[in-house]
Design an enzyme around this catalytic site. Structure first.
Site, PDB file in Angstrom:
ATOM      1  N   SER A 187       0.802  -1.233   0.000  1.00 57.13           N
ATOM      2  CA  SER A 187       0.000   0.000   0.000  1.00 57.13           C
ATOM      3  C   SER A 187       0.828   1.274   0.000  1.00 57.13           C
ATOM      4  O   SER A 187       0.475   2.236  -0.666  1.00 57.13           O
ATOM      5  CB  SER A 187      -0.947   0.005   1.195  1.00 57.13           C
ATOM      6  OG  SER A 187      -0.216   0.051   2.407  1.00 57.13           O
ATOM      7  N   HIS A 216      -4.971  -4.085  -2.450  1.00 56.24           N
ATOM      8  CA  HIS A 216      -4.768  -2.935  -3.336  1.00 56.24           C
ATOM      9  C   HIS A 216      -4.707  -3.327  -4.811  1.00 56.24           C
ATOM     10  O   HIS A 216      -4.673  -2.457  -5.673  1.00 56.24           O
ATOM     11  CB  HIS A 216      -3.498  -2.182  -2.941  1.00 56.24           C
ATOM     12  CG  HIS A 216      -3.649  -1.435  -1.658  1.00 56.24           C
ATOM     13  ND1 HIS A 216      -4.097  -0.128  -1.601  1.00 56.24           N
ATOM     14  CD2 HIS A 216      -3.466  -1.823  -0.374  1.00 56.24           C
ATOM     15  CE1 HIS A 216      -4.156   0.261  -0.335  1.00 56.24           C
ATOM     16  NE2 HIS A 216      -3.780  -0.752   0.435  1.00 56.24           N
ATOM     17  N   LYS A 247     -11.719  -0.914  -1.088  1.00 55.97           N
ATOM     18  CA  LYS A 247     -10.891  -0.115  -1.997  1.00 55.97           C
ATOM     19  C   LYS A 247     -11.562  -0.091  -3.367  1.00 55.97           C
ATOM     20  O   LYS A 247     -12.531   0.630  -3.536  1.00 55.97           O
ATOM     21  CB  LYS A 247      -9.464  -0.654  -1.980  1.00 55.97           C
ATOM     22  CG  LYS A 247      -8.886  -0.450  -0.573  1.00 55.97           C
ATOM     23  CD  LYS A 247      -7.514  -0.957  -0.376  1.00 55.97           C
ATOM     24  CE  LYS A 247      -6.973  -0.523   0.973  1.00 55.97           C
ATOM     25  NZ  LYS A 247      -7.745  -1.000   2.148  1.00 55.97           N
TER      26      LYS A 247
END
Lengths: 415, 90
Positions: A187, A216, A247
């Site tokens: 990240s 991610h 996300k």
């Protein structure tokens, strides 16, 4: 007698020195009004959001909003129960079926957050005779998960397959299973794991499993958004995939998918699954719909990467040191925490929100201004962001001279 | 509170750790068996990670994270390293 939290005194003084004054506290930002996926009102100012991990911009997808509204009306605001008690509705099963189909895996388990998915799976999967080999730069939820495990925990150097190989070789004669834990995209700097190399190392030894946290990279990498394993073409070699809906999927929740034949027993053994309330039906409904949009989101992924390249090039041209490359995360390195805070405040006061990340939460002791791109950012927004970065960089003494900037822009245009 | 438990580590083990620690000793603290990693050497979690990796390679052993809460001093680490080396020979 020391006061209860005196052991945090060094952190408190560091906090007070960094942002104890009148300025905005970077860790207490309040959005007074959310204008869109990419803009909000903060401190009375229209602010462009470049630090939300909302990679595909799906938080306002009309299809997901509609499904969430319907589920809210049909099932109420919450389940008030655990997945193993009264907290599994038809929607939770449908979401797990959607995940199984999305990843092409036999089993899927939905958790209440991505953090809980890591905490639950990593604390439960391996036993006292086993070993967990984790990348040193793994997320806090992975560290907390393995801390709860009875296995022996070994770290290997970040993204270093040779270092992993060395550590597995030392364990080769030991009985017990081994689990390698990595992340698809890390990240802070947005760098990818060297997955093909790690899989090659894994295959050299017996009884080694691989778990990848695709938090991610889900929705970001791969033709159908299945993350790094899809991009690299080794999905069958990754035994467990953990991920989050918070996300690219644009809501909240976590999951683990696997083909392991005994996987289902984890539903009874994983405390972070058994002893917490399940996701509200509206959240589950929006996640299910958005997974479909992620799968068919090739155009969004293209826009995301185009935006990332634009911001990366723009900030490089200013003369800033960028620690990430070819990634939806653009991490600007500041020389120290004081400059990082001044830079961050300059940005927020000019209407740009990025994440401030300070050591020890960062690799290499970096003080970072961490930007993450969204497919929904427009060219105009990014031009504005780059212009504001240039102004603030000059103010805090981080921009190179205008002549250098022109030369750098030319170099990028040619290169 | 960190009194040595059981046998003292061998001088060779301590000497090897002192040698590794030279490049990690940013505070210039004296390197002795009772030197503490956190208080005297000011090690944070990132330095610990790198340091342990070097120790693992030097002794060709695996040092699990699990033992770190019980390791406060260089002596503690030397004892732990010798225990792991002995177990590996079994």
């Amino acid at each position: 007698m020391a006061a209860l939290l005196d052991r945090f005194a060094p952190i408190m003084s560091q906090r007070d020195a960094l942002f104890g004054d009148e300025g905005v506290n970077p860790f207490q930002v309040k959005m007074d009004q959310v204008l869109s996926q990419t803009e909000a009102m903060i401190g009375g100012r229209r602010t462009i959001l470049v630090g939300t991990n909302n990679y595909l911009g799906l938080t306002f997808a009309p299809e997901a909003l509609k499904a969430a509204h319907e589920a809210l009306e049909a099932c109420g605001t919450g389940t008030t129960g655990s997945r193993v008690a009264n907290g599994t509705y038809y929607g939770h099963k449908e979401l797990e079926d959607t995940l199984r189909e999305f990843f092409g895996k036999e089993h899927a388990m939905v958790f209440s957050t991505g953090f809980l998915a890591n905490l639950g799976i990593l604390s439960t999967l391996m036993g006292p005779e086993d070993y967990i080999l984790m990348d040193a730069d793994c997320h806090a939820s992975i560290y907390d998960g393995v801390r709860g495990s009875t296995a022996q925990i070994i770290r290997f150097r970040h993204n270093d397959a040779a270092d992993l190989d060395k550590r597995l070789a030392r364990l080769a004669d030991k009985p017990g299973n081994k689990l390698i834990v990595i992340e698809g995209i890390y990240s802070m700097l947005g760098d990818k794991a060297p997955l093909a190399d790690i899989v090659a190392v894994k295959k050299k030894y017996e009884n080694v499993y691989l778990l990848s946290d695709e938090a991610h990279s889900l929705g970001v990498l791969g033709k159908y958004g299945r993350g790094l394993p899809e991009e690299v073409g080794c999905e069958d070699d990754v035994d467990f995939i953990v991920g989050t809906f918070s996300k690219s999927v644009g809501t909240v929740g976590g999951f683990c998918v696997s083909n392991h034949p005994q996987f289902d027993i984890l539903r009874l053994m994983t405390r972070a699954y058994v002893f917490t309330a399940s996701l509200p039906p509206s959240v589950v409904a929006s996640a299910t719909v958005n997974l479909g949009l992620v799968k068919n989101g090739g155009a969004l992924r293209k826009r995301l990467m185009r935006n990332a390249q634009k911001l990366h090039a723009g900030l490089t041209a200013i003369g800033l040191k960028i620690a990430s490359e070819n990634s939806p995360v653009v991490a600007v390195v500041a020389p120290d925490p004081m400059v990082a805070v001044a830079f961050w405040r300059g940005l927020i006061e000019a209407g740009v929100y990025v994440n401030l990340a300070l050591p020890p939460a960062t690799p290499y002791g970096y003080s970072l201004l961490r930007a993450s791109l969204c497919a929904a950012h427009t060219e105009e927004q990014l031009d504005e962001v780059i212009a504001i970065f240039a102004q603030v960089a000059a103010k805090v003494g981080l921009a190179s001279s205008p002549e250098k900037q022109v030369a750098e822009r030319k170099r990028i245009a040619v290169g | 509170m960190n009194a040595p438990t059981g046998a003292e580590p061998s001088p060779d083990t301590l000497a090897a750790l002192f040698e590794i620690l030279k490049s990690f000793n940013k505070t210039g603290a004296e390197l002795a068996p009772g030197t503490r990693f956190s208080e005297d050497l000011n090690f944070d979690s990132l330095v610990v990670m790198e340091f342990i990796a070097v120790v693992e390679d030097a002794f060709d052993i695996s040092v699990p994270l699990n033992i770190l809460p019980d390791v406060a001093t260089i002596r503690d680490l030397a004892v732990a390293v010798e225990k792991i080396v002995a177990e590996d020979k079994l």
